[in-house]
Design a protein around this motif. Sequence first.
Motif, mmCIF file in Angstrom:
data_model
loop_
_atom_site.group_PDB
_atom_site.id
_atom_site.type_symbol
_atom_site.label_atom_id
_atom_site.label_comp_id
_atom_site.label_asym_id
_atom_site.label_seq_id
_atom_site.Cartn_x
_atom_site.Cartn_y
_atom_site.Cartn_z
ATOM 1 N N ARG A 66 0.832 -1.203 0.000
ATOM 2 C CA ARG A 66 0.000 0.000 0.000
ATOM 3 C C ARG A 66 0.866 1.253 0.000
ATOM 4 N N ALA A 69 2.465 1.737 -3.380
ATOM 5 C CA ALA A 69 1.461 2.147 -4.367
ATOM 6 C C ALA A 69 1.134 3.629 -4.204
ATOM 7 N N ILE A 70 1.002 4.095 -2.972
ATOM 8 C CA ILE A 70 0.716 5.517 -2.720
ATOM 9 C C ILE A 70 1.856 6.375 -3.252
ATOM 10 N N ALA A 72 4.013 5.589 -5.628
ATOM 11 C CA ALA A 72 4.042 5.507 -7.095
ATOM 12 C C ALA A 72 2.975 6.398 -7.715
ATOM 13 N N ILE A 73 1.796 6.443 -7.110
ATOM 14 C CA ILE A 73 0.720 7.300 -7.626
ATOM 15 C C ILE A 73 1.135 8.769 -7.549
ATOM 16 N N GLN A 74 1.760 9.162 -6.444
ATOM 17 C CA GLN A 74 2.203 10.551 -6.310
ATOM 18 C C GLN A 74 3.268 10.887 -7.351
ATOM 19 N N ALA A 76 3.624 9.453 -10.272
ATOM 20 C CA ALA A 76 2.975 9.473 -11.588
ATOM 21 C C ALA A 76 2.246 10.798 -11.826
ATOM 22 N N LYS A 77 1.766 11.438 -10.770
ATOM 23 C CA LYS A 77 1.065 12.717 -10.897
ATOM 24 C C LYS A 77 2.025 13.897 -11.012
ATOM 25 N N ILE A 150 -10.861 2.698 -4.019
ATOM 26 C CA ILE A 150 -9.553 2.166 -4.431
ATOM 27 C C ILE A 150 -9.612 0.642 -4.536
ATOM 28 N N GLN A 152 -7.169 -2.630 -5.230
ATOM 29 C CA GLN A 152 -5.764 -3.037 -5.197
ATOM 30 C C GLN A 152 -5.647 -4.527 -5.476
#
Length: 196
Positions: A66, A69-70, A72-74, A76-77, A150, A152
């Motif tokens: 988790r 993933a958090i 990686a999302i940040q 990617a943004k 979300i 996952q």
Amino acid sequence: DKQNEFLKFADYLTLAWSRRKIIGAQVEAGVDMAHALQMREYVKKIQSGEVAHNDTLDSPGWAEHREKAIAAIQLAKDPSFVPVHKKSENHCKHMEQDMGLSYDADANTVSIPIGTPIVTLSGEMLYAPTYFLGFGGTLATADYDPDTGIFQIYFRGYQGSRQYTDPDIPIEDWPYESGIWLSPVSPELAVQQQDG
């Protein structure tokens, strides 16, 4: 044009590899099917209630997953994010339908059971910064949080292989070992010593 030339060449290579059974030989070298069978048997025991499934949201593996993933999302943004090195890679995941996964052709939808593992075989190819073909055997467990929306999927690996190649390095100088690595699916299911 160049795209049509590439497609003709790709078609030729695919046909040549298929006729020589190269792809099948690489899959056979990279996946231990006896071990994959153990993974299937273990999931069936979980589904029947014979053993407990420990990959829950409270497990350390999920918590680490988790957090990554958090992060990686940040990244990617973030339009200013630049990876450490350029990569060129392909990945595929093949979830087994008889493990609870279902497909509705009329609705064009896939249903994935929440909290129940699915045997998943995967492939990966990397072209830069190094060259390899790899295969994996995992148990994929899905979770959905309706409050956040979300979804996952947590992949716990029990087998992985890498076949390294690099056209610019002589075979005897390759810096990496090719091989297949296996780990027990459960304490009761030891890795078999014979080649699977």
